[in-house]
Write a protein that holds these residues in place. Structure first.
Motif, PDB file in Angstrom:
ATOM      1  N   ALA A  34       0.827  -1.211   0.000  1.00 36.27           N
ATOM      2  CA  ALA A  34       0.000   0.000   0.000  1.00 36.27           C
ATOM      3  C   ALA A  34       0.857   1.255   0.000  1.00 36.27           C
ATOM      4  N   VAL A  35       1.968   1.234   0.729  1.00 36.24           N
ATOM      5  CA  VAL A  35       2.824   2.413   0.811  1.00 36.24           C
ATOM      6  C   VAL A  35       3.545   2.644  -0.515  1.00 36.24           C
ATOM      7  N   TRP A  36       3.921   1.569  -1.202  1.00 32.93           N
ATOM      8  CA  TRP A  36       4.533   1.733  -2.523  1.00 32.93           C
ATOM      9  C   TRP A  36       3.553   2.406  -3.489  1.00 32.93           C
ATOM     10  N   ARG A  37       2.298   2.016  -3.416  1.00 35.23           N
ATOM     11  CA  ARG A  37       1.289   2.659  -4.274  1.00 35.23           C
ATOM     12  C   ARG A  37       1.202   4.145  -3.970  1.00 35.23           C
ATOM     13  N   GLN A  38       1.239   4.479  -2.703  1.00 31.02           N
ATOM     14  CA  GLN A  38       1.174   5.885  -2.325  1.00 31.02           C
ATOM     15  C   GLN A  38       2.391   6.641  -2.842  1.00 31.02           C
ATOM     16  N   ALA A  39       3.543   5.998  -2.825  1.00 30.42           N
ATOM     17  CA  ALA A  39       4.756   6.640  -3.347  1.00 30.42           C
ATOM     18  C   ALA A  39       4.613   6.935  -4.832  1.00 30.42           C
ATOM     19  N   ALA A  40       4.108   5.968  -5.579  1.00 32.59           N
ATOM     20  CA  ALA A  40       3.928   6.174  -7.020  1.00 32.59           C
ATOM     21  C   ALA A  40       2.953   7.316  -7.286  1.00 32.59           C
ATOM     22  N   GLN A  41       1.899   7.396  -6.497  1.00 30.44           N
ATOM     23  CA  GLN A  41       0.912   8.464  -6.675  1.00 30.44           C
ATOM     24  C   GLN A  41       1.484   9.832  -6.316  1.00 30.44           C
ATOM     25  N   SER A  42       2.467   9.846  -5.413  1.00 35.14           N
ATOM     26  CA  SER A  42       3.046  11.121  -4.968  1.00 35.14           C
ATOM     27  C   SER A  42       4.159  11.618  -5.876  1.00 35.14           C
ATOM     28  N   LEU A  43       4.534  10.836  -6.885  1.00 36.53           N
ATOM     29  CA  LEU A  43       5.687  11.160  -7.721  1.00 36.53           C
ATOM     30  C   LEU A  43       5.669  12.584  -8.269  1.00 36.53           C
ATOM     31  N   PRO A  44       4.552  13.102  -8.803  1.00 35.43           N
ATOM     32  CA  PRO A  44       4.594  14.450  -9.394  1.00 35.43           C
ATOM     33  C   PRO A  44       5.052  15.536  -8.433  1.00 35.43           C
ATOM     34  N   GLN A  45       4.763  15.408  -7.154  1.00 37.93           N
ATOM     35  CA  GLN A  45       5.147  16.461  -6.217  1.00 37.93           C
ATOM     36  C   GLN A  45       6.610  16.394  -5.800  1.00 37.93           C
ATOM     37  N   HIS A  46       7.309  15.326  -6.190  1.00 35.89           N
ATOM     38  CA  HIS A  46       8.698  15.156  -5.781  1.00 35.89           C
ATOM     39  C   HIS A  46       9.691  15.357  -6.929  1.00 35.89           C
ATOM     40  N   ALA A  47       9.211  15.719  -8.089  1.00 31.81           N
ATOM     41  CA  ALA A  47      10.073  15.780  -9.274  1.00 31.81           C
ATOM     42  C   ALA A  47      11.278  16.701  -9.072  1.00 31.81           C
ATOM     43  N   GLY A  48      11.123  17.776  -8.328  1.00 31.93           N
ATOM     44  CA  GLY A  48      12.210  18.730  -8.152  1.00 31.93           C
ATOM     45  C   GLY A  48      13.413  18.176  -7.415  1.00 31.93           C
ATOM     46  N   ALA A  49      13.216  17.114  -6.642  1.00 31.82           N
ATOM     47  CA  ALA A  49      14.324  16.547  -5.868  1.00 31.82           C
ATOM     48  C   ALA A  49      15.028  15.412  -6.588  1.00 31.82           C
ATOM     49  N   LEU A  50      14.457  14.948  -7.707  1.00 27.86           N
ATOM     50  CA  LEU A  50      14.970  13.748  -8.367  1.00 27.86           C
ATOM     51  C   LEU A  50      15.816  14.090  -9.590  1.00 27.86           C
TER      52      LEU A  50
END
Length: 316
Positions: free
Chosen positions: A18-34
């Protein structure tokens, strides 16, 4: 993991799909750090975070996203040029990581992935991805580490840079649901010793599996690149001992293990992936808890460990 287990670590392990799914869904908000495509990147961390960095570095470079190295933060080669440094730190307080980020600040763009938005890493790095939903109460890292790699895999997948043969994250999540539920073989639960093996990006997973077993259960474990197993480490395998391989097996390795009298654990036969290697790491995490509880240890409070290593008067 037995139905009667009550450790917090067990609950955190079980939450990973479940947490991995949440990580995938949160990807757009983390683009600046990657990392951006084409950048030459160094990924750093300590302990478990370093092992996740190693796995990601191989995935990113072999997927064509850009040249990528991984270092323990204390071993970073200052003077070598990178376009970006990405730090992984659950606590956001690890001395070596903070020291590195502060030393390079203003000279190279930096990003970080952390679980705690109230810690010094928020100021030390230029951009930070906060995975607070993956944070843990247990000292032993399980879901934060794998969620880091899940997020980074999702990023590569979104950039069309997932290496050939690596499953999409959604498939890995379904495999993790199986890994959480399926019983562990009795031969593994009763093993005297386990040698973890990996190839390419899964070598980092093998290192992490061995660390989990040592941290939680004080178990005798080792980890090697799979093709190196024949060059000495195979001598430790025998009856009552296990060789556990992440990912496809090198040709002939199954026969070599059989000749020792040891038990081979492999989620992939080499002809097809039966379980994603990251999901297979979940099974190793579960084994660490099982062994810890069988030995009378508390997997939530491992011996000689704290949540973060903060060094007094450090010059790192």
């Amino acid at each position: 993991m037995s139905a009667t287990t009550s450790s917090r670590t067990s609950a955190e392990i079980a939450s990973q799909p479940a947490v991995w799914r949440q990580a995938a869904q949160s990807l757009p908000q983390h683009a600046g750090a990657l990392p951006r495509r084409g950048e030459r990147v160094a990924v750093v961390g300590c302990g478990t975070s370093w092992f996740m960095a190693r796995s990601y570095a191989v995935l990113r470079e072999s997927g064509g996203h850009g040249e990528t190295d991984a270092f323990a933060a204390s071993e970073f080669p200052h003077g070598r040029r990178y376009d970006r440094i990405l730090a992984i730190t659950r606590s956001g307080t690890t001395t070596e990581v903070l020291g590195l980020l502060r030393r390079v600040k203003g000279t190279v763009p930096t990003g970080a992935i952390t679980a705690d938005p109230t810690t010094p890493v928020m100021e030390a790095a230029d951009a930070v991805a906060v995975l607070d939903f993956a944070d843990e109460e247990s000292v032993v890292q399980t879901r934060f580490a794998t969620t880091n790699l899940a997020l980074l895999r999702a990023h590569l997948e979104a950039q069309d840079a997932l290496p050939a043969g690596v499953r999409p994250l959604d498939a890995a999540i379904r495999d993790a649901e199986r890994a959480v539920a399926e019983p562990l073989d009795a031969a593994v639960r009763g093993a005297e010793q386990v040698t973890f093996l990996g190839t390419g990006w899964t070598y980092g997973l093998a290192l992490e599996a061995g660390l989990k077993m040592r941290e939680a259960a004080g178990a005798w474990t080792e980890a090697y690149p799979a093709m190196e197993y024949r060059h000495g480490p195979i001598s430790i395998t025998g009856p009552g001992r296990v060789a556990w391989a992440f990912g496809p097996l090198p040709t002939g390795l199954a026969d070599d293990v059989a000749r020792t009298g040891g038990t081979l654990v492999a989620a992939s036969t080499g002809a097809g992936h039966d379980l994603d290697p990251l999901a297979d790491l979940v099974r190793a995490q579960r084994l660490a808890v099982v062994l810890a509880e069988a030995r009378g240890y508390d997997p939530d409070r491992p011996r000689n460990l704290t949540r973060s290593v903060v060094l007094e008067n450090s010059h790192v």
